[in-house]
Design an enzyme around this catalytic site. Structure first.
Site, PDB file in Angstrom:
ATOM      1  N   HIS A 226       0.831  -1.221   0.000  1.00 37.87           N
ATOM      2  CA  HIS A 226       0.000   0.000   0.000  1.00 37.87           C
ATOM      3  C   HIS A 226       0.859   1.262   0.000  1.00 37.87           C
ATOM      4  O   HIS A 226       0.435   2.296   0.530  1.00 37.87           O
ATOM      5  CB  HIS A 226      -0.941   0.054   1.211  1.00 37.87           C
ATOM      6  CG  HIS A 226      -1.682  -1.216   1.470  1.00 37.87           C
ATOM      7  ND1 HIS A 226      -2.924  -1.480   0.943  1.00 37.87           N
ATOM      8  CD2 HIS A 226      -1.331  -2.318   2.176  1.00 37.87           C
ATOM      9  CE1 HIS A 226      -3.324  -2.678   1.333  1.00 37.87           C
ATOM     10  NE2 HIS A 226      -2.362  -3.220   2.080  1.00 37.87           N
TER      11      HIS A 226
ATOM     12  N   SER B  72      15.889  21.300 -16.206  1.00 38.47           N
ATOM     13  CA  SER B  72      14.753  22.159 -16.509  1.00 38.47           C
ATOM     14  C   SER B  72      15.282  23.485 -17.021  1.00 38.47           C
ATOM     15  O   SER B  72      16.311  23.974 -16.566  1.00 38.47           O
ATOM     16  CB  SER B  72      13.920  22.371 -15.249  1.00 38.47           C
ATOM     17  OG  SER B  72      13.152  23.556 -15.378  1.00 38.47           O
TER      18      SER B  72
ATOM     19  N   LYS C 292      16.729  21.082 -11.047  1.00 37.87           N
ATOM     20  CA  LYS C 292      16.004  19.858 -11.404  1.00 37.87           C
ATOM     21  C   LYS C 292      16.865  18.801 -12.086  1.00 37.87           C
ATOM     22  O   LYS C 292      17.780  19.106 -12.843  1.00 37.87           O
ATOM     23  CB  LYS C 292      14.860  20.232 -12.351  1.00 37.87           C
ATOM     24  CG  LYS C 292      13.822  21.117 -11.693  1.00 37.87           C
ATOM     25  CD  LYS C 292      12.788  20.325 -10.954  1.00 37.87           C
ATOM     26  CE  LYS C 292      11.651  20.039 -11.905  1.00 37.87           C
ATOM     27  NZ  LYS C 292      10.659  19.178 -11.317  1.00 37.87           N
TER      28      LYS C 292
ATOM     29  N   GLU D 253       9.976   8.097 -16.955  1.00 41.39           N
ATOM     30  CA  GLU D 253       8.596   8.528 -17.220  1.00 41.39           C
ATOM     31  C   GLU D 253       8.130   8.064 -18.595  1.00 41.39           C
ATOM     32  O   GLU D 253       6.967   7.699 -18.787  1.00 41.39           O
ATOM     33  CB  GLU D 253       8.487  10.050 -17.108  1.00 41.39           C
ATOM     34  CG  GLU D 253       8.651  10.532 -15.675  1.00 41.39           C
ATOM     35  CD  GLU D 253       8.857  12.024 -15.578  1.00 41.39           C
ATOM     36  OE1 GLU D 253       8.080  12.681 -14.879  1.00 41.39           O
ATOM     37  OE2 GLU D 253       9.794  12.550 -16.194  1.00 41.39           O
TER      38      GLU D 253
END
Ligand code: ARG
Length: 455
Positions: free
Chosen positions: A153, A274, A280, A287
């Site tokens: 979970h 970024s 970043k 992804e």
């Protein structure tokens, strides 16, 4: 190709909706291979002459050269790769080219070419899955004892090791490999010679063409041969399940590389910066593995939907079988390569993972098990006592090992200081030595087993 019956050519919209040359040109190698096998067989059984075969072989060689050099005049009015190559062959070698289509139809031709293409793709992906398995194994080998939290979970559940976690993916990929091999083995029957749908009266030798194209043998039913695409569905299902596994790992890469977790670091080569936020390091590769799984799964559902409800045998709907398969194969290939690259690049932060492994009262089960083992409490009572101790530690803002023996004995008087021996994550993982469990000795043995299997 059907000018005998037709007075008028197709309308512009008919040409546009009908043409598949824009995408099925990818199968040109398979089409030439299939045609050569067919022509050689026709010559062998005496349906065409030796000169015809020589002309066809010469013409096909020239055509292959033209396509490779980017000089082939692909023509949309000729619909697909099959008609494009056949028309060009006749342009180059005349009469012999017109004899090639004897005892054959585009229906068995496309079924054969597409099987050959999917089989090649399966071979490539099989090698890539194996490589990705080796990459998981490499990390597992380096980290058989590296502590990390195990989650259920998404909540800290019990301590585990990075090695054990990597081997979980290795197991999934080994089944993906099995599925891909099974699909490959099942698709390896040759539909060529089924002709339009009912076979042919020419004395063709289907066993010969099947063998020449590397198939185990010819398909046994001509209707099935031209009507079925389950070989592609099975390939897509294997791709979709594999991508889904990679997507779960990708999600973990996204989480683990975020500063909030900080479990692993990916290098400059597999992250992006970024343009506005200089701090970043975005895990774009992960992804995209996660994202591309959408189109791969979509390809499976797309083709299932095309095929459902199609009466036997061939219908033009089936021309829609290719783009999804081409795209899924290319996408999964990229996903496997990117995953292997991330695995070989990632730097685990061992201290941070170990700290997280002990957080969230992750050794509560070990405490309960100790109460069962040492005090002979029934497990349900042990669970209850441990729950009270967790609540106490939580209210005092300490770990379970931060409670004093007096505080523990206030809940269960028979607890002794020996209990502290089971409250560390290291002791917890070492104790879980049941077969398939997380104990480092167990993980090391599994790594050895996989090393031998993958050798
Ligand atoms: N381009 C077609 C396909 O991909 C080839 C088969 C065409 N057969 C036919 N009877 N029109 O399915």
């Amino acid at each position: 190709m059907w000018g005998g019956r037709y007075a008028e050519g197709p309308s512009a919209i008919m040409r546009e909706i009908n043409a598949s040359i824009g995408f099925d040109r990818k199968m040109w190698r398979q089409d030439i291979r299939g045609s050569l096998a067919h022509a050689r067989m026709l010559a062998h059984v005496g349906v065409i002459g030796a000169e015809d075969l020589a002309a066809i072989e010469r013409g096909m060689e020239q055509i292959a050269g033209e396509i490779e050099a980017g000089k082939f005049p692909f023509d949309e009015t000729l619909e697909d790769i099959h008609l494009n190559i056949e028309a060009r062959l006749t342009e180059r070698v005349g009469e012999a080219g017109k004899r090639l289509h004897t005892g054959r139809s585009r229906n068995d031709q496309v079924a054969t070419d597409f099987r050959l293409w999917v089989r090649d793709a399966a071979d490539g992906l099989i090698a890539q899955i194996e490589d990705c398995m080796r990459a998981f194994l490499g990390v597992a080998d380096d980290h058989t004892g590296t502590l990390m939290p195990g989650f259920t979970h998404m909540q800290p559940a019990q301590p585990t090791t990075l090695g054990h976690h990597m081997l979980a993916y290795l197991e999934m990929l080994s089944r993906d490999l099995g599925r891909m091999r099974d699909a490959r083995a099942r698709m390896n029957e040759c539909p060529l010679g089924a002709a339009a749908l009912c076979g042919t009266g020419f004395p063709i030798d289907r066993h010969a063409t099947a063998a020449a194209l590397g198939f185990d043998g010819p398909t046994r039913n001509s209707l099935d041969s031209v009507a079925s695409r389950d070989f592609a569905l099975e390939f897509l299902a294997a791709c979709a399940i594999c991508a889904t596994h990679l997507s779960r790992f990708a999600e973990e890469m996204v989480l683990w590389t975020s500063p909030a977790y900080g479990f692993v670091r990916l290098g400059d080569g597999l992250t992006t910066g970024s343009s506005i936020m200089p701090q970043k390091r975005n895990p774009d590769a992960a992804e995209l593995v996660r994202g591309k799984t959408g189109r791969i799964n979509g390809a499976l559902i797309g083709l299932l939907t095309v095929m459902k409800g199609l009466a036997l045998t061939y219908a033009k709907d089936m021309q829609e079988d290719k783009e999804g398969v081409f795209d899924a194969a290319a996408s999964l290939s990229l996903c496997l390569a990117a995953t292997a690259a991330m695995l070989r690049d990632m730097q685990p932060d061992i201290a941070r993972m170990a700290a997280a492994a002990g957080a969230g009262f992750s050794t509560a089960t070990d405490l309960a098990d100790w109460l069962v083992r040492e005090l002979h409490l029934p497990f349900r009572d042990a669970h209850h006592v441990t729950g009270k101790l967790v609540a106490k530690a939580e209210s005092m803002k300490v770990d379970l090992s931060g409670l004093t023996i007096t505080e523990m004995q206030a809940v269960e008087p028979r607890i002794t200081t020996a209990v502290f021996g089971v409250l560390t994550p290291a002791a917890s993982v070492a104790s879980r030595n049941s077969y398939g469990g997380t104990a480092p000795a167990n993980v090391a043995a599994m790594v050895k087993l996989w090393r031998e299997k993958l050798a």
